[in-house]
Design a protein around this motif. Structure first.
Motif, short mmCIF file in Angstrom:
data_model
loop_
_atom_site.label_atom_id
_atom_site.label_comp_id
_atom_site.label_asym_id
_atom_site.label_seq_id
_atom_site.Cartn_x
_atom_site.Cartn_y
_atom_site.Cartn_z
N PRO A 25 -6.52 9.16 19.13
CA PRO A 25 -7.91 9.14 18.65
C PRO A 25 -7.98 8.81 17.16
N ALA A 26 -9.07 8.19 16.76
CA ALA A 26 -9.29 7.90 15.35
C ALA A 26 -9.59 9.20 14.61
N PRO A 27 -9.30 9.25 13.30
CA PRO A 27 -9.64 10.45 12.53
C PRO A 27 -11.13 10.77 12.62
N ALA A 28 -11.45 12.06 12.60
CA ALA A 28 -12.85 12.48 12.68
C ALA A 28 -13.53 12.44 11.33
N ALA A 29 -12.74 12.44 10.25
CA ALA A 29 -13.31 12.44 8.90
C ALA A 29 -12.31 11.80 7.94
N VAL A 30 -12.82 11.39 6.80
CA VAL A 30 -11.96 10.82 5.77
C VAL A 30 -11.09 11.91 5.18
N SER A 31 -9.83 11.59 4.94
CA SER A 31 -8.89 12.56 4.39
C SER A 31 -9.29 12.96 2.97
N GLY A 32 -8.97 14.20 2.63
CA GLY A 32 -9.25 14.68 1.28
C GLY A 32 -8.17 14.34 0.27
N SER A 33 -7.02 13.88 0.74
CA SER A 33 -5.92 13.52 -0.17
C SER A 33 -5.95 12.03 -0.46
N VAL A 34 -5.36 11.66 -1.59
CA VAL A 34 -5.37 10.27 -2.06
C VAL A 34 -3.93 9.76 -2.12
N ALA A 35 -3.69 8.61 -1.53
CA ALA A 35 -2.37 7.99 -1.55
C ALA A 35 -2.29 6.97 -2.69
N ILE A 36 -1.10 6.46 -2.94
CA ILE A 36 -0.89 5.43 -3.95
C ILE A 36 -0.18 4.26 -3.29
N VAL A 37 -0.76 3.06 -3.44
CA VAL A 37 -0.15 1.85 -2.89
C VAL A 37 0.24 0.95 -4.06
N ASN A 38 1.54 0.79 -4.25
CA ASN A 38 2.02 -0.08 -5.32
C ASN A 38 2.88 -1.22 -4.80
N ALA A 39 3.08 -1.29 -3.48
CA ALA A 39 3.83 -2.39 -2.89
C ALA A 39 2.92 -3.62 -2.77
N PRO A 40 3.46 -4.82 -2.92
CA PRO A 40 2.62 -6.03 -2.87
C PRO A 40 2.18 -6.36 -1.45
N LEU A 41 0.95 -6.83 -1.31
CA LEU A 41 0.43 -7.20 0.01
C LEU A 41 1.13 -8.41 0.60
N VAL A 42 1.83 -9.19 -0.22
CA VAL A 42 2.56 -10.33 0.33
C VAL A 42 3.88 -9.91 0.96
N HIS A 43 4.17 -8.60 0.95
CA HIS A 43 5.38 -8.07 1.55
C HIS A 43 4.98 -7.09 2.65
N ILE A 44 5.81 -6.95 3.66
CA ILE A 44 5.50 -6.06 4.78
C ILE A 44 5.24 -4.63 4.30
N GLY A 45 5.91 -4.20 3.22
CA GLY A 45 5.70 -2.85 2.72
C GLY A 45 4.27 -2.63 2.26
N GLY A 46 3.66 -3.64 1.63
CA GLY A 46 2.28 -3.51 1.18
C GLY A 46 1.30 -3.51 2.34
N VAL A 47 1.49 -4.42 3.29
CA VAL A 47 0.63 -4.46 4.47
C VAL A 47 0.74 -3.15 5.25
N TYR A 48 1.97 -2.67 5.42
CA TYR A 48 2.18 -1.42 6.15
C TYR A 48 1.46 -0.26 5.47
N ARG A 49 1.63 -0.11 4.15
CA ARG A 49 1.04 1.02 3.45
C ARG A 49 -0.49 0.97 3.49
N VAL A 50 -1.08 -0.22 3.32
CA VAL A 50 -2.53 -0.33 3.36
C VAL A 50 -3.06 0.01 4.75
N LEU A 51 -2.44 -0.56 5.79
CA LEU A 51 -2.91 -0.29 7.15
C LEU A 51 -2.69 1.17 7.53
N GLN A 52 -1.60 1.75 7.06
CA GLN A 52 -1.37 3.18 7.33
C GLN A 52 -2.48 4.02 6.72
N CYS A 53 -2.84 3.74 5.46
CA CYS A 53 -3.93 4.49 4.81
C CYS A 53 -5.24 4.28 5.55
N ILE A 54 -5.54 3.04 5.93
CA ILE A 54 -6.80 2.77 6.63
C ILE A 54 -6.82 3.51 7.97
#
Length: 481
Positions: A176-205
């Motif tokens: 199931p999708a989350p019922a509410a937005v998380s109260g914690s904040v992550a940090i994404v510093n990996a570049p989106l042109v690399h799998i690490g950046g795409v993975y981290r952004v999609l994981q947060c979303i």
């Protein structure tokens, strides 16, 4: 609609006025992100290949989400490879849809009349329709660029299922999708042109987790974000981890962080232990590849508490349903603690996955822990002796003045090849190549000691933070010896 596309849409609608992405000190809301992504999605037919000159900005995140929401395929274009190479890449791809800033479109893309052009600004989207396209199969989500450490980057197709397993889990069809937005904040510093950046952004979303998006890893801005939001976990590639380790930061600066994850390149056990000793935070290393769509092995906190002292240096155990084994050159499976080539059945490829042979030398112990020993295709044969560059690199990096090192083979008329090393020093430190050579005499076999050590201001690196071995090799071979 694929479950990944559905999850993205569900999360974007959870809290339109809530904080989604902080960028350059300003928060963008989920509603702003949703509006931009849906404007872009309207220009994309399911299955269409959409080229995006990806940068770490909220507008580019919205572009990624928009294409995936529509069932399209994101074709990653690195905007930092040099204008002529970018133009040639785009021309060869012949894409029906291209997304970029106004400068990208006018200077780099040079699209034809048949191409649909999506021009993005900080919070604006303009679409110039091209020729109508026919919907296609919704299978490939991202044509991802590899890191290009040893040669020109190539594109690898990552399916929707592969990404969904990596960022949602093996049960992504029912989760199931989350019922509410998380109260914690992550940090994404990996570049989106690399799998690490795409993975981290999609994981947060997919977790409905707000995040700070950094244009690149920079120690000061990263540390400020960590102090401000106290995330429970942060991700650092080895080069960035060593920068943090050797900085003036102390435990109070990383208060609240419970674990550091590290991947993309080898990290020595000594550096991991030094980080834990300085900050009191365990380092959880992992093993992943672009071709797998994410990780296939890694440490958990529970495993770290129980096994680290006896398994230090391992990259952990199989994750996400992956299977791992070590084989001989002829493909014969080997037993525990025997060295051979690593083969993987990635969980991201589903239950019918076939064994994929990597170029990594490895051993796996009886408890399933994996040690990566080096790249078989990068082994240096010096007068009949095999030298693994990662062993030499780790020895060089153990010197207290060294921030980072890269080791490659250089052709030699008499010996075939010899190892050579490029070295970057910590700020304020000095050491000579002769002193480093003397230091290595008690740590390496004579044939492993580099025949030349070049001390440079900074090692050339790929967007993912790995040493650019092609550039390092050119440094040694592209000039008179």
């Amino acid at each position: 609609m694929h479950p990944l596309s559905r999850r993205i849409g569900d999360v974007l609608d959870l809290d339109p006025s809530g904080r989604a992405i902080e960028y350059n000190g300003h928060w963008h809301t989920w509603g702003q992100l949703a509006k931009m992504s849906r404007q872009i999605a309207k220009a994309v037919q399911p299955g269409a290949h959409v080229g995006i000159l990806l940068r770490n900005t909220p507008a580019h995140v919205a572009s990624l989400l928009g294409v995936l929401s529509a069932g399209g395929c994101v074709v990653v274009i690195n905007p930092s490879r040099g204008d002529e190479r970018i133009k040639a890449d785009i021309a060869a791809l012949d894409l029906p849809v291209i997304v970029g800033t106004s400068d990208d479109i006018t200077q780099l893309a040079q699209p034809g009349e048949c191409t649909t052009v999506v021009t993005i600004g900080d919070d604006s989207v303009q679409v110039r329709p091209g020729a109508p396209s026919v919907p296609g199969s919704v299978t490939v989500a991202v044509r991802m660029l590899t890191s290009g450490t040893t040669g020109p980057p190539k594109r690898v197709d990552l399916t929707y299922d592969m990404l969904a397993v990596s960022v949602i889990g093996t049960d992504f069809t029912a989760a199931p999708a989350p019922a509410a937005v998380s109260g914690s904040v992550a940090i994404v510093n990996a570049p989106l042109v690399h799998i690490g950046g795409v993975y981290r952004v999609l994981q947060c979303i997919c977790e409905a987790r707000p995040f700070v998006l950094l244009p690149r890893f920079e120690l000061g801005s990263w540390a400020e974000a960590v102090r401000r939001y106290s995330p429970k976990a942060v991700s650092l590639v080895p080069a960035a981890l060593r920068m943090v380790l050797h900085s003036e930061l102390g435990p109070d600066d990383l208060a609240g962080v419970r674990a550091v994850t590290s991947g993309t390149a080898p990290l020595s056990a000594e550096d991991a232990d030094a980080f834990t000793e300085k900050f009191g935070i365990p380092v959880l290393t992992s093993y992943a590849a672009t071709e797998f769509g994410g990780g296939v092995a890694g440490w958990t906190l529970a495993d770290h508490r129980r096994y680290w002292q006896s398994k230090r240096g391992s990259v952990g155990r199989a994750t996400l349903g992956a299977e791992l084994r070590v084989v001989s050159d002829d493909g014969t499976p080997l037993g525990p603690d025997q060295q051979g080539l690593l083969e993987v059945k990635p969980g991201q490829l589903g239950p019918d996955a076939q064994w994929v042979r990597t170029t990594d030398l490895a051993r796996i112990d009886a408890d399933g822990f994996v040690w990566i020993l080096g790249r078989a295709d990068q082994a240096i044969i010096r007068g009949g002796f095999k030298v693994l560059p990662d062993d030499v690199r780790a020895a060089v990096e153990s010197h207290p003045a060294v921030l980072g090192a890269a080791v490659v083979g250089r052709p030699d008329e008499r010996l075939g090849e010899t190892p050579v090393a490029m070295v970057e020093l910590r700020e304020g430190e000095t050491v000579t190549d002769a002193e480093l050579t003397d230091y290595l005499r008690n740590r390496l076999a004579p044939y492993e000691i580099p025949s030349e050590i070049a001390i440079v201001k900074s090692i050339p690196r790929t967007p993912s933070g790995k040493a650019d071995l092609t550039a390092v090799r050119q440094h040694f071979t592209g000039r008179e010896r």
